[in-house]
Design a protein around this motif. Sequence first.
Motif, PDB file in Angstrom:
ATOM      1  N   GLU A  66       0.843  -1.058  -0.087  1.00 50.02           N
ATOM      2  CA  GLU A  66       0.069  -0.077   0.005  1.00 50.02           C
ATOM      3  C   GLU A  66       0.973   1.240  -0.056  1.00 50.02           C
ATOM      4  OE1 GLU A  66      -2.573  -3.090   1.381  1.00 50.02           O
ATOM      5  OE2 GLU A  66      -0.632  -2.638   2.111  1.00 50.02           O
ATOM      6  N   LYS A  67       1.906   1.251   0.464  1.00 48.11           N
ATOM      7  CA  LYS A  67       2.794   2.367   0.789  1.00 48.11           C
ATOM      8  C   LYS A  67       3.318   3.199  -0.652  1.00 48.11           C
ATOM      9  CE  LYS A  67       7.034   4.325   3.158  1.00 48.11           C
ATOM     10  NZ  LYS A  67       7.183   5.287   1.734  1.00 48.11           N
TER      11      LYS A  67
ATOM     12  N   PHE B 197     -10.008   3.559   1.153  1.00 48.68           N
ATOM     13  CA  PHE B 197      -8.706   3.545   0.581  1.00 48.68           C
ATOM     14  C   PHE B 197      -8.696   3.256  -1.142  1.00 48.68           C
ATOM     15  CE2 PHE B 197      -4.923   1.246  -0.272  1.00 48.68           C
ATOM     16  CZ  PHE B 197      -3.903   2.409  -0.263  1.00 48.68           C
TER      17      PHE B 197
ATOM     18  N   ASP C 139      -4.537   3.131   5.651  1.00 50.27           N
ATOM     19  CA  ASP C 139      -3.817   3.551   4.288  1.00 50.27           C
ATOM     20  C   ASP C 139      -4.736   5.035   3.865  1.00 50.27           C
ATOM     21  OD1 ASP C 139      -2.296   1.613   4.317  1.00 50.27           O
ATOM     22  OD2 ASP C 139      -3.683   0.024   3.818  1.00 50.27           O
TER      23      ASP C 139
ATOM     24  N   GLN D 105      -3.381   7.800   5.698  1.00 51.13           N
ATOM     25  CA  GLN D 105      -2.026   8.178   4.910  1.00 51.13           C
ATOM     26  C   GLN D 105      -2.195   8.893   3.631  1.00 51.13           C
ATOM     27  OE1 GLN D 105      -0.023   7.467   7.894  1.00 51.13           O
ATOM     28  NE2 GLN D 105       1.183   7.821   6.036  1.00 51.13           N
TER      29      GLN D 105
END
Length: 339
Positions: free
Chosen positions: A54-55, A96, A326, A329
């Motif tokens: 995901e990053k 997300f 996420d 983020q």
Amino acid sequence: MASVWDDLSLLLDSPDSLTVPSSARGTVKEKPGFNPSEDVAALRKAIEGLGTNEKSLIDILTQRSNAQRQLICKAYHQATGRTLADDLKGDTRGDFEDILLGLIMTPAQFDCREFMRAIKGAGTTDSTLIEIFSSRSNFQIKALSDAYLAETGRSLLHDLKSEVSGDYGKALLILAEGKRDESTTVDAAKAKADAKVLYEAGEKRWGTDESKFTDILCHRSVPQLRQTLVEYKNLTGKTLQQSIESEMSGNLENILVAIVKCVKSVPAYMAERLNQSMKGLGTTESILTRIMVSRSEIDLLDIRAEYKKLYGCSLYSAIASDVAGDFGQCLKRLCGGDD
């Protein structure tokens, strides 16, 4: 209680994001040295490997301009024969997934998605329609209408007509035509006359003549309306927003107040919407997603400044304490920094 909306002192000199769109106040900029095939390789690795990285998805999709993301989508399709949207759908979930899919649409497609969601199913999400049509320039509304036609084969105005009614519906349909006057010259005498018409249609009479409010607020240019707001206060001692709030109710009040707020400051209006979406029990993720994605290359820096002024804390810290994972983020990366 005095609010930010009652202060008209700086109104006539402040920038106007409704008629002068620029990307200078966005938080998301073009990435220097951008290489779509490198990004595609990294995205494929993030999606095709065991478990999703995901990053990597967040790093790439929140840190490229929309134009660059369109090039990534094209290169991704050429390299894999699949669309990035389909692969993201297969690999991510919930809010997300929703925000990543929003990021890879063009701004017009994204507005179109939000519009279609607002009119879909039983009941219409009027607050979404009000937010979109009060805050978009003629150019953005035209682009949204074109995207809707391309997507559905039908005219946006035609479909909107069957969703809304009454004076509120009339106001929304006028805005959805995207024909607000865009001239930058201000006719002071006309502003005075309009202020008087509004006073006589509202405060001064028994019962309100809503059509006068709709006509003036939905057609005049932003600089002209700003002058009218000042003249109205000079004439009546009240702000036009206060008069609308005391004279009207329901969605008509909501749309006219939203127009007045956007005429004053789209960023302050958006900051208020963001705060409402996070306050109290539960977060309205769809509002957060829509505003953070759609304003990230327009005026999110100004929205951040207004947020701080209005609520005494940074937008970044509000998001950080309200949204995790996420999705959180993504929002923080779009926000760009802590004020």
